[in-house]
Motif scaffolding. Structure first.
Motif, PDB file in Angstrom:
ATOM      1  N   PHE A   1      46.821  34.511  24.927  1.00 53.47           N
ATOM      2  CA  PHE A   1      47.213  35.758  25.576  1.00 53.47           C
ATOM      3  C   PHE A   1      47.120  35.536  27.077  1.00 53.47           C
ATOM      4  O   PHE A   1      46.091  35.119  27.584  1.00 53.47           O
ATOM      5  N   SER A   2      48.199  35.780  27.761  1.00 53.31           N
ATOM      6  CA  SER A   2      48.247  35.509  29.191  1.00 53.31           C
ATOM      7  C   SER A   2      48.954  36.696  29.848  1.00 53.31           C
ATOM      8  O   SER A   2      50.174  36.853  29.721  1.00 53.31           O
ATOM      9  N   ALA A   3      48.171  37.539  30.507  1.00 48.64           N
ATOM     10  CA  ALA A   3      48.684  38.804  31.027  1.00 48.64           C
ATOM     11  C   ALA A   3      49.956  38.606  31.846  1.00 48.64           C
ATOM     12  O   ALA A   3      50.060  37.675  32.649  1.00 48.64           O
TER      13      ALA A   3
ATOM     14  N   TRP B   1      39.635  39.454  40.329  1.00 51.44           N
ATOM     15  CA  TRP B   1      38.556  38.475  40.124  1.00 51.44           C
ATOM     16  C   TRP B   1      37.860  38.785  38.814  1.00 51.44           C
ATOM     17  O   TRP B   1      37.935  39.884  38.303  1.00 51.44           O
ATOM     18  N   GLY B   2      37.164  37.838  38.301  1.00 52.03           N
ATOM     19  CA  GLY B   2      36.333  38.087  37.126  1.00 52.03           C
ATOM     20  C   GLY B   2      37.020  37.751  35.825  1.00 52.03           C
ATOM     21  O   GLY B   2      38.029  37.033  35.798  1.00 52.03           O
ATOM     22  N   LYS B   3      36.511  38.317  34.734  1.00 49.89           N
ATOM     23  CA  LYS B   3      36.939  37.954  33.388  1.00 49.89           C
ATOM     24  C   LYS B   3      38.460  38.039  33.202  1.00 49.89           C
ATOM     25  O   LYS B   3      39.073  39.044  33.525  1.00 49.89           O
ATOM     26  N   GLY B   4      39.023  36.974  32.698  1.00 46.86           N
ATOM     27  CA  GLY B   4      40.451  36.951  32.413  1.00 46.86           C
ATOM     28  C   GLY B   4      41.305  36.561  33.601  1.00 46.86           C
ATOM     29  O   GLY B   4      42.467  36.189  33.453  1.00 46.86           O
ATOM     30  N   SER B   5      40.709  36.637  34.797  1.00 45.94           N
ATOM     31  CA  SER B   5      41.492  36.334  35.991  1.00 45.94           C
ATOM     32  C   SER B   5      41.639  34.821  36.183  1.00 45.94           C
ATOM     33  O   SER B   5      40.729  34.063  35.885  1.00 45.94           O
TER      34      SER B   5
ATOM     35  N   PHE C   1      49.241  32.617  37.170  1.00 42.26           N
ATOM     36  CA  PHE C   1      49.884  32.690  38.491  1.00 42.26           C
ATOM     37  C   PHE C   1      49.716  34.047  39.179  1.00 42.26           C
ATOM     38  O   PHE C   1      49.961  34.153  40.379  1.00 42.26           O
ATOM     39  N   ILE C   2      49.359  35.080  38.414  1.00 45.14           N
ATOM     40  CA  ILE C   2      49.279  36.394  39.062  1.00 45.14           C
ATOM     41  C   ILE C   2      48.021  36.456  39.929  1.00 45.14           C
ATOM     42  O   ILE C   2      47.023  35.810  39.656  1.00 45.14           O
ATOM     43  N   MET C   3      48.100  37.222  41.005  1.00 41.56           N
ATOM     44  CA  MET C   3      46.985  37.294  41.949  1.00 41.56           C
ATOM     45  C   MET C   3      46.299  38.659  41.883  1.00 41.56           C
ATOM     46  O   MET C   3      45.124  38.778  42.152  1.00 41.56           O
ATOM     47  N   LEU C   4      47.077  39.687  41.576  1.00 43.08           N
ATOM     48  CA  LEU C   4      46.541  41.042  41.508  1.00 43.08           C
ATOM     49  C   LEU C   4      46.235  41.382  40.055  1.00 43.08           C
ATOM     50  O   LEU C   4      46.584  40.617  39.143  1.00 43.08           O
ATOM     51  N   HIS C   5      45.616  42.527  39.842  1.00 40.63           N
ATOM     52  CA  HIS C   5      45.314  42.924  38.465  1.00 40.63           C
ATOM     53  C   HIS C   5      46.623  43.127  37.687  1.00 40.63           C
ATOM     54  O   HIS C   5      47.596  43.670  38.218  1.00 40.63           O
TER      55      HIS C   5
ATOM     56  N   PRO D   1      44.794  24.435  35.302  1.00 45.98           N
ATOM     57  CA  PRO D   1      44.400  25.776  35.776  1.00 45.98           C
ATOM     58  C   PRO D   1      42.897  25.915  36.043  1.00 45.98           C
ATOM     59  O   PRO D   1      42.492  26.696  36.896  1.00 45.98           O
ATOM     60  N   ARG D   2      42.080  25.154  35.335  1.00 43.92           N
ATOM     61  CA  ARG D   2      40.624  25.256  35.544  1.00 43.92           C
ATOM     62  C   ARG D   2      40.186  24.639  36.865  1.00 43.92           C
ATOM     63  O   ARG D   2      39.079  24.881  37.335  1.00 43.92           O
ATOM     64  N   ASP D   3      41.049  23.868  37.473  1.00 43.65           N
ATOM     65  CA  ASP D   3      40.721  23.241  38.758  1.00 43.65           C
ATOM     66  C   ASP D   3      41.343  23.982  39.934  1.00 43.65           C
ATOM     67  O   ASP D   3      41.334  23.503  41.062  1.00 43.65           O
TER      68      ASP D   3
END
Ligand SMILES: Nc1ncnc2c1ncn2[C@@H]1O[C@H](COP(=O)(O)OP(=O)(O)O)[C@@H](O)[C@H]1O
Ligand SMILES: C=C(OP(=O)(O)O)C(=O)O
Ligand SMILES: [Ca+2]
Ligand SMILES: [Mn+2]
Length: 660
Positions: free
Chosen positions: A515-517, A197-201, A523-527, A180-182
């Protein structure tokens, strides 16, 4: 001893075995009574080559061949073939040379001359500089069958073997899991606004230009090979929201994996396939260039939503392709007011549908594969105005410690056609040792969904009645089952908790909380609140009940307790499906405020409240508070977000977490 099939083996004086045939053996009187074995007539072929040419029959055409066209067929077969090659050539086009490669169908190893050659030009401009690569053919192995892919893999890919049950054992190389980091997503004006975008995304940005650099690298690599595999397939069993995908790859392993995981088109559907909606370029054996901007390793998985393309460099782990497409669905479907779900799904005889959410290893595949219920899918679904649909055409099961008695349907699905990744087997018998972790803990089987006997084909169903959130709590403090109200369901859905043991490393005694929203932050793209709001709305509208099921530890944390028996979890799930658990007596737990039943048929009552199973009550309390703290910390990032149109729901969700 050799035998003739009738079990008769005779010995002659000189010790050589003489094989005699049965009484049915005939004597031909016309040639002087010389014995002729008529049970094995000779072949018609005159030469060995002719004999071999008899072996393979031409595949039946699906529409009448030229001259006998169906009256309303708009284009000829020949024209269709040409368009198909043009489309593949366009996919493989180097964008700097503005011209596609010369594409030819078929294996270059076959001596027969290629029948169709096509050089596709994007723009009608003279080629300025001709390099060797533009003089070369790109041989395309298009939608091969599993048998053909087996042959390709065994012939050309080291580490490919047939196991004792007929599966294709393969090695995925240095990477045995996702990276996932790549993963990178192109940030442009549109995605800059739309995506999370940003923290947690999970969405780490890259620019359009860098994407093109990597795309070019992948395309040039693929075109430099003797041959590439092309799969044209579908995603989503909902016919109105079906997506056409093309996967270009260098390995038969990858082609067979996607053959299994995506929906397989019928020959007729393939003829009319046309241009794909999304294309994957899998050049996984070839690394990305670390001097390229945004690259932090030699692996890069790049998603460009505007171009509808994904490029894979530096990893051969096949799961990257399926989960990459899942990300695309997490973007495309919500745009159509459809909720995409990282969940398993099955249906009872009465049409009651259950969803199983959970992070990797929590039991989506194991628990949705249930001999008493119809399997709709094990991992990726959509929930529309009319019900649920599976996105995929296959399942991807974990095989570590797989046992026939515990998971018979998955065990039996591991047969001819199934890809078995990174397993260890006996070098002679080719029997797989599912307990062997020598290559990786993440051993996997990928098989078409119809390998599960009670699969529901087409893989669609009505609105879910139960929404089961799975957590593998290695702290051992969450109850084996609790009934959730809607705000609690949302709280736990947004939290997306699991805690797994830290793997095989020495000295790691503490479980690690994740914790994975939405149980799928990778895999999620939106908030996350967008998906949560849709789930809340749908659960409310259709009256679905939420449940939290701990498939993890009982009787203490990892190290002192043990994982809840799969048989008990299955009993709990049975009670949810049958509706009997709704009628149980409930008590509320401290801190998390979860409603737990006092009795579940087939499950020892004392394990239903985890406190009972811990010998050290203080340790239980401390661990419970520790976990509650982790939940609180994690949820802090969501507290300033509104969930849905309703502020009341947002407040209720915030209050539905642990209180201490
Ligand atoms: N009580 C349990 N409930 C569910 N799975 C269990 C349980 N105990 C052990 N397991 C094992 O845990 C793994 C669950 O993995 P899987 O179903 O593939 O997860 P997912 O599909 O959510 O990634 C399987 O290997 C299964 O055999
Ligand atoms: C395919 C994957 O998903 P899961 O573990 O949920 O089956 C993966 O994580 O690589
Ligand atoms: Ca045809
Ligand atoms: Mn799974």
């Amino acid at each position: 001893m050799a035998s003739n099939g009738n079990g008769q083996v005779a010995m002659k004086g000189n010790g050589l075995k003489k094989i005699t045939t049965s009484e049915k053996q005939k004597y031909n009187k016309d040639n002087g009574g010389i014995c002729q074995d008529m049970s094995a007539p000779t072949v018609k072929a005159q030469t060995i080559d002719e004999l071999h040419s008899l072996q393979k029959k031409k595949s039946a055409p699906t529409t009448p061949i030229n001259g006998t066209q169906a009256p309303f067929s708009p284009i000829s077969d020949q024209e269709r073939q040409k368009q198909q090659l043009q489309s593949i050539s366009a996919s493989l086009a180097s964008l700097t040379r503005e011209t596609g490669p010369k594409v030819v169908k078929g294996d270059p190893a076959n001596k027969v001359q290629p029948t169709k050659v096509h050089h596709h030009h994007h723009v009608e401009a003279p080629t300025i500089s001709v390099s060797d690569s533009s003089l070369k053919f790109t041989h395309v192995l298009y939608n091969l069958s599993p048998a053909e892919l087996y042959e390709q893999a065994i012939k050309y890919e080291k580490g490919s073997f047939i196991t004792s049950t007929g599966a294709l054992a393969t090695l995925s190389g240095a990477k045995t899991g996702r990276a996932p980091r790549d993963k990178r997503v192109v940030r442009d004006d549109v995605t800059g606004e739309e995506l999370w975008w940003g923290k947690g995304s999970p969405n780490i940005e890259m620019d359009e230009h860098t994407f093109m650099v990597n795309r070019e690298r992948a395309v040039d690599y693929l075109n430099s090979l003797d041959k590439v595999f092309v799969n044209d397939q579908f995603l989503n069993w909902d016919p109105e929201n079906r997506i056409k995908v093309r996967i270009v790859s260098a390995r038969a392993y990858h082609s067979l994996f996607m053959h299994n995981m995506c929906i397989r088109p019928t020959p007729e559907e393939l003829e009319d396939f046309g241009t794909p909606d999304f294309t994957i370029y899998n050049a996984g054996q070839f690394p990305c260039n670390r001097y390229t901007h945004y690259m932090t390793s030699s692996t890069s998985i790049d998603l460009n939503l505007a171009r509808r393309e994904m490029v894979i460099l530096g990893t051969q782990y096949a799961g990257e392709m399926k989960k990459g497409l899942f990300s695309v669905m997490h973007y495309l479907m919500p745009k159509r007011q459809i909720l995409s779900l990282h969940s398993g799904c099955n249906m009872g005889k009465d049409g009651d549908v259950a969803l199983f959410f959970g992070l990797s290893g929590t039991g989506k595949t194991t628990l949705s594969t249930d001999p008493n219920r119809y399997l709709i899918g094990d991992d990726e679904h959509c929930w529309t105005e009319t019900g649920v649909s599976n996105i995929e055409g296959g399942c991807y099961a974990k095989c570590i410690d797989l046992a026939r008695e515990k998971e018979p349907d998955i065990w039996n699905a591991i047969k001819f056609g199934t890809v078995l990744e990174n397993v260890v087997f006996d070098e002679h018998t080719r029997e797989v040792d599912y307990a062997d972790r020598s290559v990786t803990e993440n051993t996997r089987a990928s098989y078409p969904i119809e390998f599960i006997p009670n699969a529901k084909i087409p893989c669609v169903g009505p609105h879910p009645k139960n929404v089961i959130l799975l957590a593998c709590d290695a702290f051992g403090v969450l109850p084996p089952v609790s009934k959730l109200n809607l705000p609690q369901t949302m709280y736990h859905f947004i939290s997306g908790y699991t805690a797994l043991v830290a793997g095989t490393e020495d000295g790691v005694k503490e479980p690690r909380a994740t914790f994975s929203a939405c149980f799928g932050a990778a895999f999620i793209m939106l908030h996350p609140t967008k998906y949560a709001a849709m789930l809340a709305e749908k659960m409310q509208k259709h009256g679905a009940t939420g449940w939290l099921v701990n498939t993890g530890w009982s009787g203490g944390s990892y190290g002192s307790g043990s994982r809840i028996k799969l048989a008990y979890t299955r009993k709990i799930i049975d009670a949810i499906h049958s509706g009997s658990l709704l009628k149980a007596k409930y008590v509320k737990t401290q801190v998390f405020g979860l409603e737990i039943p006092t009795e579940v048929e087939g499950v020892p009552s004392e394990i239903l409240d985890p406190m009972n199973t811990w010998s050290n009550k203080q340790a239980y309390k401390d661990t419970l508070l520790k976990l509650a703290g982790l939940f609180k910390n994690n949820f802090a990032t969501f507290t300033d977000h509104k969930i849905g149109k309703d502020n009341k729901l947002t407040e209720e969700i915030l209050a539905a977490g642990p209180n201490f």
